[in-house]
Write a protein that holds these residues in place. Structure first.
Motif, mmCIF file in Angstrom:
data_model
loop_
_atom_site.group_PDB
_atom_site.id
_atom_site.type_symbol
_atom_site.label_atom_id
_atom_site.label_comp_id
_atom_site.label_asym_id
_atom_site.label_seq_id
_atom_site.Cartn_x
_atom_site.Cartn_y
_atom_site.Cartn_z
ATOM 1 N N ILE A 23 -50.692 13.803 29.209
ATOM 2 C CA ILE A 23 -49.382 13.233 29.495
ATOM 3 C C ILE A 23 -48.902 13.912 30.766
ATOM 4 N N LEU A 24 -48.931 13.169 31.845
ATOM 5 C CA LEU A 24 -48.566 13.681 33.161
ATOM 6 C C LEU A 24 -47.123 13.280 33.436
ATOM 7 N N GLU A 25 -46.219 14.210 33.213
ATOM 8 C CA GLU A 25 -44.789 13.946 33.332
ATOM 9 C C GLU A 25 -44.303 14.485 34.673
ATOM 10 N N ASP A 75 -42.650 12.280 24.810
ATOM 11 C CA ASP A 75 -43.834 12.978 25.330
ATOM 12 C C ASP A 75 -44.089 14.256 24.539
ATOM 13 N N GLU A 76 -43.021 14.977 24.251
ATOM 14 C CA GLU A 76 -43.153 16.209 23.470
ATOM 15 C C GLU A 76 -43.647 15.897 22.060
ATOM 16 N N LYS A 77 -43.120 14.843 21.476
ATOM 17 C CA LYS A 77 -43.512 14.448 20.121
ATOM 18 C C LYS A 77 -44.988 14.036 20.081
ATOM 19 N N MET A 78 -45.426 13.255 21.073
ATOM 20 C CA MET A 78 -46.838 12.856 21.134
ATOM 21 C C MET A 78 -47.740 14.067 21.267
ATOM 22 N N THR A 79 -47.327 15.009 22.096
ATOM 23 C CA THR A 79 -48.120 16.224 22.290
ATOM 24 C C THR A 79 -48.197 17.024 20.995
ATOM 25 N N PHE A 80 -47.100 17.091 20.278
ATOM 26 C CA PHE A 80 -47.067 17.828 19.023
ATOM 27 C C PHE A 80 -48.024 17.224 17.990
ATOM 28 N N PHE A 81 -47.977 15.891 17.841
ATOM 29 C CA PHE A 81 -48.771 15.249 16.791
ATOM 30 C C PHE A 81 -50.225 14.992 17.177
ATOM 31 N N ASN A 82 -50.504 14.760 18.437
ATOM 32 C CA ASN A 82 -51.884 14.537 18.862
ATOM 33 C C ASN A 82 -52.459 15.877 19.321
ATOM 34 N N LYS A 121 -55.206 16.626 20.358
ATOM 35 C CA LYS A 121 -56.149 16.513 21.468
ATOM 36 C C LYS A 121 -55.436 16.206 22.789
ATOM 37 N N SER A 122 -54.122 16.314 22.770
ATOM 38 C CA SER A 122 -53.347 15.976 23.970
ATOM 39 C C SER A 122 -52.911 17.222 24.729
ATOM 40 N N THR A 123 -52.601 16.996 25.997
ATOM 41 C CA THR A 123 -52.064 18.036 26.868
ATOM 42 C C THR A 123 -50.868 17.456 27.597
ATOM 43 N N LEU A 124 -49.762 18.173 27.607
ATOM 44 C CA LEU A 124 -48.583 17.771 28.374
ATOM 45 C C LEU A 124 -48.553 18.578 29.664
ATOM 46 N N VAL A 125 -48.490 17.864 30.791
ATOM 47 C CA VAL A 125 -48.317 18.500 32.097
ATOM 48 C C VAL A 125 -46.945 18.072 32.588
ATOM 49 N N ARG A 126 -46.027 19.008 32.672
ATOM 50 C CA ARG A 126 -44.644 18.709 33.070
ATOM 51 C C ARG A 126 -44.369 19.379 34.409
ATOM 52 N N ILE A 127 -44.083 18.546 35.415
ATOM 53 C CA ILE A 127 -43.790 19.057 36.752
ATOM 54 C C ILE A 127 -42.388 18.596 37.127
ATOM 55 N N HIS A 128 -41.502 19.564 37.318
ATOM 56 C CA HIS A 128 -40.106 19.275 37.643
ATOM 57 C C HIS A 128 -39.518 20.479 38.365
ATOM 58 N N SER A 129 -38.662 20.229 39.331
ATOM 59 C CA SER A 129 -38.108 21.349 40.105
ATOM 60 C C SER A 129 -37.083 22.161 39.331
#
Length: 175
Positions: free
Chosen positions: A115-117, A132-139, A141-149
């Motif tokens: 999940i490229l946020e 996105d956070e919920k999907m990452t929690f339940f899956n 096999k997922s990775t959350l990449v969060r890029i924000h200033s």
């Protein structure tokens, strides 16, 4: 180095969800910078099973090489004049694409998903950030990449499978 880490995660994944937030806009960057950014992202996900959700209404995403059938813009479109900030917003315009997105999401369960946020803050957190956070929690096999200033924070429950980058996403990808 962080950019390479993100690219490696995308490369090793089966599926990629790209979330585009309002930090990626002409308010912060030129049209040319944004198009180059979108083209870079389109290149990074080429050959992957991907979907793009954008909170922006500028329609630039459609000029960057993504498959238009794999994009949903729930906040509307400047071209049609139907945007969420006007008083007569008609959400029925994006609902068929939202349904396609929901179907795509159903296929991500128990699959390697990145999940490229990018630039997603708290403007519409119920559309991207919180799901996105919920999907990452339940899956698992997922990775959350969060890029924000300003808001790259990751909840502790998913930190092990996440990457947080404090940077403007357009600047991050241009390096």
């Amino acid at each position: 180095m962080e950019k390479q880490k993100v690219l490696d995660r995308i490369k090793s994944s089966m599926m990629v969800l790209v979330g585009i937030g309002t930090e990626i806009s002409e308010k912060h960057h030129t049209r040319e910078e944004l198009l180059a950014f979108y083209q870079e992202i389109a290149g990074a996900v080429k050959g992957k099973f991907y979907f793009v959700v954008t909170l922006n209404t500028d329609d630039l995403i459609y000029e960057a090489g993504f498959d238009p059938s794999l994009i949903v813009a729930p906040c509307g479109s400047d071209r049609t004049g139907n945007v969420i900030t006007n008083g007569h917003y008609d959400e029925s315009g994006y609902l068929p694409q939202w349904k396609a997105y929901q179907t795509w999401l159903g296929n991500t369960l128990n699959r390697e998903l990145v999940i490229l946020e990018l630039g997603v803050g708290f403007e519409y957190p119920s559309v991207l950030r919180f799901p996105d956070e919920k999907m990452t929690f339940f899956n698992q096999k997922s990775t959350l990449v969060r890029i924000h200033s300003e808001f790259p924070q990751i909840p502790k429950e998913i930190r092990e499978r996440s990457l947080s980058v404090t940077a403007d996403p357009v600047d991050f990808w241009s390096k």
